[in-house]
Each structure stands twice: as structure tokens, then as C-alpha cells.
Design an enzyme around this catalytic site. Structure first.
Site, PDB file in Angstrom:
ATOM      1  N   HIS B 131       3.241  -4.451  -3.731  1.00 53.33           N
ATOM      2  CA  HIS B 131       2.459  -5.630  -3.359  1.00 53.33           C
ATOM      3  C   HIS B 131       3.033  -6.802  -4.157  1.00 53.33           C
ATOM      4  O   HIS B 131       3.491  -6.617  -5.280  1.00 53.33           O
ATOM      5  CB  HIS B 131       1.007  -5.366  -3.754  1.00 53.33           C
ATOM      6  CG  HIS B 131       0.026  -6.374  -3.266  1.00 53.33           C
ATOM      7  ND1 HIS B 131      -0.158  -7.587  -3.879  1.00 53.33           N
ATOM      8  CD2 HIS B 131      -0.842  -6.344  -2.221  1.00 53.33           C
ATOM      9  CE1 HIS B 131      -1.104  -8.255  -3.243  1.00 53.33           C
ATOM     10  NE2 HIS B 131      -1.538  -7.530  -2.226  1.00 53.33           N
ATOM     11  N   ASP B 208       0.017   0.818 -10.385  1.00 52.89           N
ATOM     12  CA  ASP B 208      -0.898  -0.026  -9.626  1.00 52.89           C
ATOM     13  C   ASP B 208      -1.773   0.885  -8.767  1.00 52.89           C
ATOM     14  O   ASP B 208      -1.335   1.417  -7.756  1.00 52.89           O
ATOM     15  CB  ASP B 208      -0.087  -1.004  -8.764  1.00 52.89           C
ATOM     16  CG  ASP B 208      -0.971  -1.847  -7.836  1.00 52.89           C
ATOM     17  OD1 ASP B 208      -2.206  -1.655  -7.848  1.00 52.89           O
ATOM     18  OD2 ASP B 208      -0.415  -2.687  -7.107  1.00 52.89           O
ATOM     19  N   GLN B 211      -4.779   0.958  -4.430  1.00 52.52           N
ATOM     20  CA  GLN B 211      -5.047   1.707  -3.205  1.00 52.52           C
ATOM     21  C   GLN B 211      -5.336   3.183  -3.463  1.00 52.52           C
ATOM     22  O   GLN B 211      -5.689   3.911  -2.544  1.00 52.52           O
ATOM     23  CB  GLN B 211      -3.852   1.597  -2.239  1.00 52.52           C
ATOM     24  CG  GLN B 211      -3.580   0.190  -1.773  1.00 52.52           C
ATOM     25  CD  GLN B 211      -4.671  -0.356  -0.865  1.00 52.52           C
ATOM     26  OE1 GLN B 211      -5.415   0.390  -0.235  1.00 52.52           O
ATOM     27  NE2 GLN B 211      -4.785  -1.670  -0.809  1.00 52.52           N
ATOM     28  N   LYS B 234     -12.011  -2.916  -3.871  1.00 54.59           N
ATOM     29  CA  LYS B 234     -11.403  -1.924  -2.973  1.00 54.59           C
ATOM     30  C   LYS B 234     -12.016  -0.540  -3.174  1.00 54.59           C
ATOM     31  O   LYS B 234     -11.595   0.439  -2.552  1.00 54.59           O
ATOM     32  CB  LYS B 234      -9.888  -1.875  -3.196  1.00 54.59           C
ATOM     33  CG  LYS B 234      -9.157  -3.140  -2.728  1.00 54.59           C
ATOM     34  CD  LYS B 234      -7.672  -3.000  -2.923  1.00 54.59           C
ATOM     35  CE  LYS B 234      -6.943  -4.333  -2.938  1.00 54.59           C
ATOM     36  NZ  LYS B 234      -6.638  -4.838  -1.599  1.00 54.59           N
ATOM     37  N   CYS B 372       1.256  -8.709   2.231  1.00 53.13           N
ATOM     38  CA  CYS B 372       1.715  -9.065   0.877  1.00 53.13           C
ATOM     39  C   CYS B 372       2.829  -8.141   0.396  1.00 53.13           C
ATOM     40  O   CYS B 372       2.968  -7.900  -0.808  1.00 53.13           O
ATOM     41  CB  CYS B 372       0.575  -9.071  -0.136  1.00 53.13           C
ATOM     42  SG  CYS B 372      -0.675 -10.303   0.197  1.00 53.13           S
TER      43      CYS B 372
HETATM   44  C1  LIG Z   1      -1.202  -2.193  -3.768  1.00 51.29           C
HETATM   45  C2  LIG Z   1      -1.941  -3.418  -4.167  1.00 51.29           C
HETATM   46  N1  LIG Z   1      -1.699  -3.983  -5.358  1.00 51.29           N
HETATM   47  C3  LIG Z   1      -2.349  -5.083  -5.751  1.00 51.29           C
HETATM   48  C4  LIG Z   1      -3.285  -5.691  -4.966  1.00 51.29           C
HETATM   49  C5  LIG Z   1      -3.959  -6.922  -5.455  1.00 51.29           C
HETATM   50  O1  LIG Z   1      -5.309  -6.723  -5.612  1.00 51.29           O
HETATM   51  P1  LIG Z   1      -6.305  -7.941  -5.902  1.00 51.29           P
HETATM   52  O2  LIG Z   1      -5.958  -8.994  -4.909  1.00 51.29           O
HETATM   53  O3  LIG Z   1      -7.651  -7.349  -5.697  1.00 51.29           O
HETATM   54  O4  LIG Z   1      -6.067  -8.374  -7.299  1.00 51.29           O
HETATM   55  C6  LIG Z   1      -3.566  -5.153  -3.717  1.00 51.29           C
HETATM   56  C7  LIG Z   1      -4.554  -5.805  -2.827  1.00 51.29           C
HETATM   57  O5  LIG Z   1      -4.300  -6.157  -1.694  1.00 51.29           O
HETATM   58  C8  LIG Z   1      -2.882  -3.984  -3.310  1.00 51.29           C
HETATM   59  O6  LIG Z   1      -3.129  -3.427  -2.125  1.00 51.29           O
END
Ligand SMILES: Cc1ncc(COP(=O)(O)O)c(C=O)c1O
Lengths: 148, 414
Positions: B131, B208, B211, B234, B372
Site C-alpha cells: 500500500h 503491515d 488487512q 478495518k 493505493c
Molecule cells: C495494506 C494496507 N496498508 C495500509 C493501509 C492504510 O491504512 P489507514 O488508511 O487506515 O491508515 C491500508 C488501508 O487501506 C491497507 O490496506
């Protein structure tokens, strides 16, 4: 020149067409149909310089100025967006820079597009309108400096 | 069909759905089919009511007052820390730092740990399926330090190129920042193995878990990662809640991040000293209400059981994968053997945006675009995908609605 319909008249035509539809399914089918019918832009025009920012899909827009009137051509890799541009072209193409700059384009709201399309997508629509008006403004300025 | 029936019997989806008021909503005149759970999950009553209860009954600033409300709020806030600790299997409660979400947690590590421990010529390994929030913070620090951010390539099936990983992992590598489960593809990465390999050469690993936390049982001690991040929104929790887990010794060695109240021990113009963990990294008044309610979300998940949820969602994934593959011209992007309940796909001759608009018109919420993960889309040579992502309240009937909606939309578009 006498039979040149105004932007408002062209908008009215679209609003009337849309009033025939009962459901959004039909409206989308109509827009998709417009998109499919809009002639593809020649590959030479499909370059980064002609891209309109602010859309999830890619939109290319070019404009030409002839005999005091602006002609638009555009394309997109997404067909609904292409249908929306087709309507904008239908309304704005063949008008003077001033007419285009002053156009209110109330039809977008009246056919329910602003509320029906999610914010991000109507922003794309807004970006297209802005780009078309920018072209008109550029032609107008060009015109004025040529006169001086 | 055998597995389908069995996984449906695992728990009572209908009564679970009763806990989520938003699922009763109509969209464009049709019942909402919410399949954008990888973006954010909906909230159960336990969370919604919990937030109201917090503000109606014990709202106060924490860690300061000695009055009863402050004590209650502080206790609830700290109870949430214990809940997160348990949820991800951390060894110590002070290893849990509350953040606004995964993005803030990653940035915290970038601006503290990486700023101190990454230098010129060093390398940060990420993967090609990260991401943007697990790419850009590292690029910012790398640029500042003269370090490099290097992606581990992604194979055609959506798994990581592990041979390339071994090759790229060198004594220059200071950090491996890797997504546990891909938001775009669903791929579950072998994080435990990656940590093992990275530790051999002395590199740290940030996982990270944005998910994975919602779909998989998490045990950070077993994974042995140095950092783990996730977002509360999430995991059925409120937006603006989330956490950074870091190994205690590392968090202690790291410099402070934001300065302000709460993170200090003593302040004077001669010398300011800092608070101990976890408060060292929680400057200012935190997002108390949402953090308190995060516990209610985690309790809700625990109440059903991660294993059961995982099994149920895997049933949905298999069912949906089979059904979608029957659609002519549809190609699933990401066919890793181990996936979370996320399906990304492209349809020949159809732009994802068009599909998204037409599905929305049928009340079906999916995500379209690059999610993203632009480098990943470039890897597959596509501008974006349509993504359907399932949660514990997703039903088989909703997947049928998706398939029917897709078939009709594709017909309209082609
Ligand atoms: C794999 C992953 N990393 C990071 C994020 C970022 O999360 P947040 O926008 O809640 O900080 C997301 C959210 O879309 C994600 O799916």
C-alpha cells in the site's frame, strides 16, 4: 449561421431526453450508448498533455478554434465517462469562447448526474468542464492579442 | 457445495447481521450489498453504542485527573491497550502504542526508528504489493538519509518472488517493511519466514497488518516481527483508532516522535526528560473515545472467534472465486494459494470504473481503481481492478447478487 442553437437550447434537449427515462438503468444505458457512439480520438492526440486530471479513468480532451467557434474532441478508456463527455461536447462544441466561458451547464444537475455520481466521479466531470472552459479562455485571449 | 454448507453452519450470519444497523440500508433503492470491507468494515452495535456510552457516561481526559470520570476513562483506555495486546499476542502491554491507524503507525517508525538507524547507502526492502502508506514514508526517510527503497518483485500469481527476496536481502538491508495480507490481491505473505531470514542478517521487520488483523489470528511473538501495525476501522472498530506494536527494547532505543503533554517526565528549559513506554509515543490528548471503542470491536471479534471467522470467510472466497471465474472475459488478479477474502479482477474490454458505477446503481458497493497500490497495478500492466472484499457478515446470497450484477453490467457495457 442563423440555425445555430444556443447552449441552453442544447442543454434543454438533453434534459428532455432524460425525462423519458424511468430508471437509472435506462439513463446509464443511454449514456453508455452515447459513449460508444462518440468517435475515438486519433492515437496522436492520446498523449499525456491532453489528459484531464481528476478522473479515475483516463480522459483526453483536445480543442480546435475555427471561424470564431471552438470544436472539442475527446475520448476515454471508460465508456460512462465517455458518454458524459459526449454530452458536454454536444452542448459546448461549435460555440464562441465567450458562450462557452459563460455557460452555466445546469443540465448536469437537472439530469441528476451530480447527485447520482459519487463525489470523486463528479469531480472528474467538474475537471472536464473546467478544462473545456480553459480552452475557450485561451482561444479568447489569443484572439484578443491578435487584434492588438 | 459440501464445504459451503459446512462453512455456512459455522455461525449464524443472520443474527450477526442484526448487530450491524447499516446493513439494513437501501442504496439507490436496493438493499445494500457491502463488498468493500478491505477499505473499511462496518461497525457493530457494540461499537456504536459503546461510543455513545463513552460520551454520555464517562468522557474525561485521561492519565491526569484524579476525579472519578478521569479514572473511568483512563481505565477504559488502558483496557483497550490490554485488548490489543491480547489480540495480536504481544508480550507486554507497553509495547502497544495507540495511533490514528496503520498509516500513522508506519510514519511513527519511519520518523523515529528509521531516522536514527538508517543511514547513507542503507537499503529498505518493501514489496511490490505494498500500500502507498508502506512505501512513501520510507521514500521520504530514504531521500533524507541517502538510503534506498527496493521492492521485492511480485510473481504472476500474486505471490512474492521469494528467490528475489533472498537475493535482495543483503548486509545493506536495515529494514524489511512488508504487508501481511495484500489489500489488492488478498495474498498472504510468509511473514514468519521473511522475519527469520531478515534477522539472520540483522535487519528489522515491520509487518503491515492492516488487512490481516481482521481475517487471521495474529501472534506477533510467533511471527517475531519487530513492528506490527493495524487500523481499528478495518477490524470493525472506529476510524481514527489503531496501533503500533514494537518490541520493547526497540521502542526504548528509539528517539521520541511528537513532543507535548503526556510524553514527558519533567520539563524545564534546561533539560526535558521523557516518559516511559508507551506514553513516550502518545503525546497530547489521544483519540480516547475511538480507542476505548476499539476494545468493543475486538471483543466482538473474539466473541465469535477468529478461527471460525477465517473458516467462514474462506468458504465465501472459494465460492466467489468459482462463481466469478464462470464469467466470460473475467480474469482474477492474484491467485495465491493463501489468500484473505479479497478478490480483484479485470474484465476484458470493460473499465473498472464503469463496472463500479453500474454495480453501485444496483446497491452493490465494490472498490474500483488502483487501491493505493499503483506499483502493483503497473506490475500487472493494468490501470486498476474491481475488488470485492468480504467480511464476517457477508452472505452467499450477496455473492450471488454480485455475480448477477456483474453479468448484467458487463452485458450493458460491451
Ligand atoms: C495494506 C494496507 N496498508 C495500509 C493501509 C492504510 O491504512 P489507514 O488508511 O487506515 O491508515 C491500508 C488501508 O487501506 C491497507 O490496506
Amino acid at each position: 449561421m442563423t440555425a445555430r442553437p444556443s447552449i441552453e437550447e442544447l442543454e434543454e434537449e438533453i434534459v428532455e431526453n432524460f425525462s423519458l427515462f424511468d430508471s437509472w438503468d435506462e439513463k446509464y444505458e443511454y449514456i453508455i450508448d452515447l459513449g460508444k457512439k462518440l468517435p475515438a480520438l486519433e492515437d496522436e492526440h492520446k498523449k499525456d498533455d491532453n489528459k484531464v486530471r481528476g478522473c479515475q479513468s483516463t480522459v483526453w480532451l483536445v480543442a480546435a478554434y475555427k471561424d470564431g467557434l471552438v470544436e472539442f474532441k475527446a475520448d476515454s478508456d471508460a465508456v460512462i465517462v465517455k458518454g458524459l463527455i459526449s454530452m458536454l461536447i454536444q452542448v459546448l462544441s461549435g460555440h464562441t469562447p465567450d458562450e462557452i466561458i459563460q455557460a452555466k451547464l445546469g443540465f448536469i444537475d437537472r439530469i441528476g448526474m451530480t447527485t447520482h455520481l459519487a463525489q470523486t466521479r463528479s469531480n472528474g466531470l467538474a475537471a472536464m468542464v473546467k478544462q473545456m472552459k480553459n480552452f475557450a479562455l485561451a482561444f479568447k485571449l489569443q484572439n484578443e492579442s491578435a487584434k492588438h | 457445495m459440501e464445504t459451503l454448507t459446512r462453512s455456512e453452519l459455522l455461525f449464524d450470519v443472520d443474527s450477526i447481521r442484526e448487530e450491524f444497523p447499516i446493513l439494513k440500508r437501501m442504496v439507490k433503492g436496493k438493499p445494500l450489498v457491502y463488498l468493500d470491507n478491505a477499505a473499511t468494515t462496518q461497525k457493530p452495535l457494540a461499537v456504536i453504542d459503546g461510543l455513545t456510552r463513552y460520551y454520555s457516561e464517562y468522557n474525561a481526559n485521561i492519565h491526569r485527573g484524579i476525579h472519578s470520570l478521569a479514572e473511568e476513562a483512563t481505565a477504559a483506555f488502558e483496557a483497550s491497550r490490554d485488548a490489543v495486546k491480547e489480540f495480536i499476542g504481544a508480550a507486554h502491554r507497553e509495547e502497544i502504542i495507540f495511533t490514528r491507524g496503520a498509516t500513522e503507525a508506519i510514519n511513527l517508525v519511519a520518523y523515529t526508528w528509521a531516522r536514527k538507524f538508517v543511514g547513507a547507502g542503507d537499503e529498505i526492502l518493501v514489496s511490490g504489493m505494498e500500500h502507498h502508506s508502506n512505501i512513501v514514508p520510507w521514500q521520504i526517510i530514504a531521500e533524507e538519509k541517502g538510503a534506498k527503497v527496493i521492492p521485492i518483485p511480485v510473481l504472476e500469481d500474486g505471490t512474492l518472488d521469494m528467490e528475489a527476496f533472498q537475493r535482495l536481502l543483503t548486509e545493506k538491508t536495515k529494514l524489511v517493511a512488508i504487508v501481511h495480507a495484500s489489500n489488492s490481491l488478498g495474498t498472504i505473505n510468509p511473514v514468519k519466514y521473511i522475519v527469520e531470514q531478515a534477522h539472520v542478517i540483522g535487519a528489522k521487520v515491520l509487518v503491515d497488518g492492516s488487512q490481516s488483523a481482521v481475517h487471521l489470528p495474529i501472534d506477533v511473538q510467533d511471527i517475531d516481527c519487530d513492528f506490527f501495525v493495524f487500523s481499528g476501522h478495518k477490524v470493525y472498530g472506529p476510524t481514527g483508532s489503531g496501533a503500533l506494536y514494537g518490541k520493547k527494547a526497540l521502542l526504548e532505543a528509539m528517539p521520541v516522535f511528537h513532543g507535548g503533554g503526556e510524553m514527558i517526565k519533567e520539563v524545564s528549559f534546561d533539560r526535558t526528560t521523557y516518559n516511559e513506554l508507551p506514553y513516550k509515543y502518545e503525546a497530547g490528548t489521544p483519540n480516547i473515545a475511538d480507542t476505548v471503542a476499539l476494545k468493543f470491536a475486538l471483543d466482538f471479534v473474539n466473541g465469535i472467534g477468529k478461527e471460525k471467522i477465517h473458516q467462514y470467510e474462506q468458504g465465501l472466497l472459494a465460492y466467489a472465486t468459482d462463481a466469478l471465474e464462470q464469467i466470460k472475459g473475467l480474469r482474477i488478479i492474484g491467485k495465491a494459494p493463501e489468500k484473505t477474502s479479497v478478490i480483484s479482477f479485470v474484465v476484458e474490454g470493460v473499465h473498472p470504473q464503469d463496472l463500479g458505477i453500474l454495480l453501485d446503481n444496483k446497491g452493490i458497493a465494490v472498490r474500483t481503481g488502483h487501491h493505493c497500490t499503483q506499483p502493483l497495478m503497473d506490475r500487472f500492466g493494468i490501470p486498476g481492478t474491481t475488488r470485492a472484499s468480504f467480511a464476517l457478515y457477508t452472505t452467499y446470497a450477496e455473492i450471488d447478487a454480485l455475480v448477477a450484477g456483474l453479468e448484467r453490467s458487463i452485458k450493458t457495457l460491451l
